[in-house]
Design a protein around this motif. Structure first.
Motif, PDB file in Angstrom:
ATOM      1  N   LEU A 183      -3.620  -1.229   6.224  1.00 20.62           N
ATOM      2  CA  LEU A 183      -4.397  -1.502   5.217  1.00 20.62           C
ATOM      3  C   LEU A 183      -3.629  -2.487   3.990  1.00 20.62           C
ATOM      4  CD1 LEU A 183      -2.717   2.165   3.784  1.00 20.62           C
ATOM      5  CD2 LEU A 183      -5.015   1.358   4.521  1.00 20.62           C
ATOM      6  N   SER A 184      -2.927  -3.029   4.088  1.00 19.18           N
ATOM      7  CA  SER A 184      -2.354  -5.020   3.684  1.00 19.18           C
ATOM      8  C   SER A 184      -3.266  -5.784   4.481  1.00 19.18           C
ATOM      9  CB  SER A 184      -1.364  -4.944   3.637  1.00 19.18           C
ATOM     10  OG  SER A 184      -0.679  -5.113   5.319  1.00 19.18           O
ATOM     11  N   TYR A 212      -2.987   7.152  -0.182  1.00 15.40           N
ATOM     12  CA  TYR A 212      -4.217   7.388   0.676  1.00 15.40           C
ATOM     13  C   TYR A 212      -4.295   8.370   1.456  1.00 15.40           C
ATOM     14  CZ  TYR A 212      -6.811   5.187   4.712  1.00 15.40           C
ATOM     15  OH  TYR A 212      -8.166   5.144   5.895  1.00 15.40           O
ATOM     16  N   PRO A 233       0.864  -1.358   0.020  1.00 13.33           N
ATOM     17  CA  PRO A 233       0.744  -0.105   0.062  1.00 13.33           C
ATOM     18  C   PRO A 233       0.703   1.048  -0.389  1.00 13.33           C
ATOM     19  CG  PRO A 233      -0.534  -1.684   1.774  1.00 13.33           C
ATOM     20  CD  PRO A 233       0.500  -2.372   1.732  1.00 13.33           C
ATOM     21  N   ASN A 234       0.587   2.457  -0.868  1.00 14.28           N
ATOM     22  CA  ASN A 234       0.895   3.371  -1.308  1.00 14.28           C
ATOM     23  C   ASN A 234       0.514   4.585   0.348  1.00 14.28           C
ATOM     24  OD1 ASN A 234       1.685   6.199  -1.711  1.00 14.28           O
ATOM     25  ND2 ASN A 234       2.257   5.582  -3.011  1.00 14.28           N
TER      26      ASN A 234
END
Length: 241
Positions: free
Chosen positions: A207-208, A165, A160-161
């Motif tokens: 997030l992952s 986000y 995730p970035n």
């Protein structure tokens, strides 16, 4: 005739008679004043107060009334003290004041001194207009223009970035957006967040693992979508948002 004989005898007696000393001359000295001066000097020496000779200690001149010129001595002392202070403030080196009698400063001509670029004769002896033109042409031949390239795109394995986000959200920190449930959430929050080196790492892992909708590790107990105290505001501020 008898008179002549008597006169000759009297002259002979006068020549043989001893000279009568001067009663004012004294014994062993020239006159009474000299004797008195010698006596006073000797008395003073015996008393420990012998006076030095006039020029044995100081060569100061006398003023109009026979007094020492103390003003000159005080001025000399003040100048000496000022010179000592200046030297102490100049790393122990004497200070050179501007004066026409000062020697001319030495011109530095060594390689480690003043650059010869300011001397036209020195520069013209080393280089010419033609050599400068050749050097400029050589530099231009070595000049390269690097064209800008596009940044590489992220692949699916990068994770995730968090920047992306952060820019995709707008609600403040602490605002509940997502439902949370379970027991001992606060204890799980402290224990699990302590395992991450930084809030960014916690947010990436959050997030992952299904965040922000799901929070299996209780990293976001207040439901604002920001795990372990992570703050999106610095990223928003960087782009003016």
């Amino acid at each position: 005739m008898r008179f002549l004989i008597c006169a000759a005898g009297l002259a002979a007696l006068t020549a043989c008679a001893p000279a009568v000393p001067d009663s004012g001359a004294g014994v062993g000295f020239g006159d009474y004043n000299e004797y008195e001066a010698q006596r006073q000097a000797r008395d003073a020496q015996l008393a420990g107060n012998a006076l030095p000779a006039p020029d044995s200690v100081s060569t100061e001149t006398l003023g109009p009334n026979g007094t020492t010129q103390q003003g000159d001595a005080a001025e000399i002392a003040a100048e000496t003290q000022a010179a000592l202070r200046e030297r102490a403030a100049n790393s122990g080196e004497p200070v050179v004041h501007a004066d026409p009698s000062n020697p001319q400063p030495q011109t530095v001509t060594t390689a480690g001194g003043i650059s010869g670029e300011t001397n036209f004769d020195a520069v013209s002896a080393e280089r010419s207009i033609e050599s400068d033109a050749a050097l400029i042409a050589q530099n231009r031949a070595q000049y390269q223009v690097i064209a800008p390239e596009a940044l590489p795109s992220r692949n699916g394995d990068a994770g995730p970035n968090v920047v992306q986000y952060a820019l995709s959200t707008s609600h403040p920190v602490g605002t509940r957006i997502y439902k949370r449930g379970g027991i001992n959430q606060e204890a799980k929050f402290r224990r699990n967040c302590a395992a991450y080196a930084s809030p960014d790492q916690a947010q990436i892992d959050f997030l992952s693992k299904g965040g922000p909708e799901r929070d299996r590790l209780s990293l976001d107990p207040d439901g604002d979508g920001y795990a372990c105290g992570w703050d999106p505001r610095p990223f928003r501020k960087a782009v003016g948002g």
